[in-house]
Write a protein that holds these residues in place. Sequence first.
Motif, mmCIF file in Angstrom:
data_model
loop_
_atom_site.group_PDB
_atom_site.id
_atom_site.type_symbol
_atom_site.label_atom_id
_atom_site.label_comp_id
_atom_site.label_asym_id
_atom_site.label_seq_id
_atom_site.Cartn_x
_atom_site.Cartn_y
_atom_site.Cartn_z
ATOM 1 N N ALA A 104 -7.534 25.179 -6.342
ATOM 2 C CA ALA A 104 -7.834 25.664 -4.998
ATOM 3 C C ALA A 104 -8.533 24.609 -4.147
ATOM 4 C CB ALA A 104 -8.706 26.914 -5.088
ATOM 5 N N SER A 105 -8.703 23.423 -4.685
ATOM 6 C CA SER A 105 -9.387 22.350 -3.969
ATOM 7 C C SER A 105 -8.346 21.396 -3.395
ATOM 8 C CB SER A 105 -10.342 21.614 -4.914
ATOM 9 O OG SER A 105 -11.351 22.498 -5.363
ATOM 10 N N ILE A 106 -8.451 21.160 -2.093
ATOM 11 C CA ILE A 106 -7.415 20.377 -1.406
ATOM 12 C C ILE A 106 -8.022 19.351 -0.459
ATOM 13 C CG2 ILE A 106 -5.653 22.180 -1.517
ATOM 14 C CD1 ILE A 106 -6.342 22.857 1.438
ATOM 15 N N THR A 107 -7.197 18.368 -0.120
ATOM 16 C CA THR A 107 -7.501 17.430 0.951
ATOM 17 C C THR A 107 -6.398 17.558 1.987
ATOM 18 O OG1 THR A 107 -8.653 15.895 -0.512
ATOM 19 C CG2 THR A 107 -7.811 15.000 1.555
ATOM 20 N N VAL A 108 -6.799 17.894 3.193
ATOM 21 C CA VAL A 108 -5.865 18.017 4.316
ATOM 22 C C VAL A 108 -6.169 16.860 5.253
ATOM 23 C CG1 VAL A 108 -5.142 19.464 6.250
ATOM 24 C CG2 VAL A 108 -5.854 20.523 4.106
ATOM 25 N N ASN A 109 -5.159 16.100 5.614
ATOM 26 C CA ASN A 109 -5.389 14.934 6.460
ATOM 27 C C ASN A 109 -5.492 15.335 7.934
ATOM 28 O OD1 ASN A 109 -5.669 12.426 7.529
ATOM 29 N ND2 ASN A 109 -3.676 11.659 6.873
ATOM 30 N N LEU A 110 -6.733 15.572 8.374
ATOM 31 C CA LEU A 110 -6.977 15.899 9.781
ATOM 32 C C LEU A 110 -7.609 14.729 10.525
ATOM 33 C CD1 LEU A 110 -8.364 19.526 9.417
ATOM 34 C CD2 LEU A 110 -6.054 18.814 10.011
ATOM 35 N N LEU A 111 -7.799 13.618 9.836
ATOM 36 C CA LEU A 111 -8.455 12.457 10.407
ATOM 37 C C LEU A 111 -7.759 11.995 11.687
ATOM 38 C CD1 LEU A 111 -10.727 10.387 9.924
ATOM 39 C CD2 LEU A 111 -9.051 8.993 8.709
ATOM 40 N N ALA A 112 -8.495 11.934 12.769
ATOM 41 C CA ALA A 112 -8.036 11.444 14.079
ATOM 42 C C ALA A 112 -6.897 12.264 14.682
ATOM 43 C CB ALA A 112 -7.639 9.973 13.987
ATOM 44 N N GLU A 114 -7.383 15.317 16.080
ATOM 45 C CA GLU A 114 -7.961 16.096 17.169
ATOM 46 C C GLU A 114 -7.276 17.446 17.336
ATOM 47 O OE1 GLU A 114 -8.702 13.854 20.737
ATOM 48 O OE2 GLU A 114 -9.065 12.039 19.586
ATOM 49 N N MET A 115 -7.119 18.157 16.251
ATOM 50 C CA MET A 115 -6.499 19.481 16.261
ATOM 51 C C MET A 115 -7.585 20.541 16.261
ATOM 52 S SD MET A 115 -3.543 18.853 13.395
ATOM 53 C CE MET A 115 -2.619 20.344 13.672
ATOM 54 N N GLY A 116 -7.385 21.580 17.073
ATOM 55 C CA GLY A 116 -8.291 22.712 17.073
ATOM 56 C C GLY A 116 -7.881 23.711 16.009
ATOM 57 N N GLU A 117 -8.674 24.776 15.868
ATOM 58 C CA GLU A 117 -8.402 25.804 14.858
ATOM 59 C C GLU A 117 -6.996 26.375 14.988
ATOM 60 O OE1 GLU A 117 -11.349 28.809 15.452
ATOM 61 O OE2 GLU A 117 -12.995 27.472 14.948
ATOM 62 N N ALA A 118 -6.610 26.715 16.222
ATOM 63 C CA ALA A 118 -5.296 27.337 16.437
ATOM 64 C C ALA A 118 -4.166 26.386 16.062
ATOM 65 C CB ALA A 118 -5.160 27.781 17.892
ATOM 66 N N GLU A 119 -4.310 25.119 16.404
ATOM 67 C CA GLU A 119 -3.278 24.137 16.076
ATOM 68 C C GLU A 119 -3.170 23.917 14.565
ATOM 69 O OE1 GLU A 119 -3.405 21.013 19.732
ATOM 70 O OE2 GLU A 119 -5.302 21.403 18.666
ATOM 71 N N ILE A 120 -4.302 23.910 13.894
ATOM 72 C CA ILE A 120 -4.304 23.763 12.438
ATOM 73 C C ILE A 120 -3.611 24.960 11.798
ATOM 74 C CG2 ILE A 120 -5.787 23.732 10.386
ATOM 75 C CD1 ILE A 120 -7.809 22.108 12.130
ATOM 76 N N ALA A 121 -3.927 26.147 12.296
ATOM 77 C CA ALA A 121 -3.383 27.385 11.718
ATOM 78 C C ALA A 121 -1.866 27.498 11.861
ATOM 79 C CB ALA A 121 -4.053 28.601 12.354
ATOM 80 N N VAL A 122 -1.293 26.897 12.897
ATOM 81 C CA VAL A 122 0.156 27.038 13.100
ATOM 82 C C VAL A 122 0.961 25.830 12.624
ATOM 83 C CG1 VAL A 122 -0.092 28.664 15.010
ATOM 84 C CG2 VAL A 122 0.093 26.215 15.508
ATOM 85 N N ASP A 123 0.284 24.751 12.258
ATOM 86 C CA ASP A 123 1.000 23.596 11.735
ATOM 87 C C ASP A 123 1.603 23.990 10.385
ATOM 88 O OD1 ASP A 123 0.990 21.119 9.797
ATOM 89 O OD2 ASP A 123 1.076 20.296 11.836
ATOM 90 N N PRO A 124 2.948 23.933 10.235
ATOM 91 C CA PRO A 124 3.583 24.443 9.014
ATOM 92 C C PRO A 124 3.095 23.791 7.722
ATOM 93 C CG PRO A 124 5.239 23.806 10.655
ATOM 94 C CD PRO A 124 3.915 23.400 11.190
ATOM 95 N N GLN A 125 2.951 22.481 7.713
ATOM 96 C CA GLN A 125 2.542 21.794 6.489
ATOM 97 C C GLN A 125 1.087 22.099 6.138
ATOM 98 O OE1 GLN A 125 2.931 17.548 6.592
ATOM 99 N NE2 GLN A 125 2.227 17.286 4.490
ATOM 100 N N VAL A 131 -2.975 27.960 2.821
ATOM 101 C CA VAL A 131 -2.641 29.282 2.272
ATOM 102 C C VAL A 131 -2.454 29.193 0.756
ATOM 103 C CG1 VAL A 131 -0.873 31.092 2.222
ATOM 104 C CG2 VAL A 131 -1.736 30.239 4.411
ATOM 105 N N SER A 132 -1.784 28.153 0.301
ATOM 106 C CA SER A 132 -1.569 27.973 -1.138
ATOM 107 C C SER A 132 -2.902 27.830 -1.872
ATOM 108 C CB SER A 132 -0.683 26.752 -1.374
ATOM 109 O OG SER A 132 -0.515 26.518 -2.738
ATOM 110 N N ALA A 133 -3.808 27.049 -1.317
ATOM 111 C CA ALA A 133 -5.117 26.859 -1.950
ATOM 112 C C ALA A 133 -5.918 28.159 -1.955
ATOM 113 C CB ALA A 133 -5.899 25.765 -1.226
ATOM 114 N N LEU A 134 -5.888 28.897 -0.847
ATOM 115 C CA LEU A 134 -6.618 30.166 -0.791
ATOM 116 C C LEU A 134 -6.036 31.179 -1.767
ATOM 117 C CD1 LEU A 134 -7.246 30.508 3.054
ATOM 118 C CD2 LEU A 134 -8.925 29.939 1.272
#
Length: 155
Positions: A104-112, A114-125, A131-134
């Motif tokens: 359940a431990s993951i690294t998501v590449n959000l570096l630079a 500049e995505m907000g919560e909504a953009e993160i939530a709808v990005d398919p990858q 969702v898989s980790a949760l």
Amino acid sequence: MSIQHYLDVGQLPHFDPDLADNPPAIVVALRERIGRVDGILISCPEYARGIPGSFKNALDWLVASHEFPGKPVALFNASPRASHAQAALRLVLDTMSANLVESASITVNLLAKEMGEAEIAVDPQIRRQIVSALEAFKGWIDEKSRVPEKQPVDV
């Protein structure tokens, strides 16, 4: 699944081992909250190649508690470059007897990005990864919380 965001990390007083057995009310509230949850999801940034002081301070207040040891913990890392803090965090959590759930431990590449919560939530990858980790975290907790059936004993 319900995820509660703990917002008082910066409000905790500096850890004082002399107060570990009789901590301030805000620390008592943190410990009680930890005691009520089924698992802990940690997303901790890296500052100067380490764990931010305020977050380490919160962990220090939990070291002497009976609520934290054995708690399932999942780590969500927002930057592949934040490996030093993750390594330090894993060492601290191991010392505290956390039950680190690797699946359940993951690294998501959000570096630079500049995505907000909504953009993160709808990005398919990213959504799929989170969702898989949760789901893995919930599955692990559900599996460990099942009471094993008693086996019949021949007499």
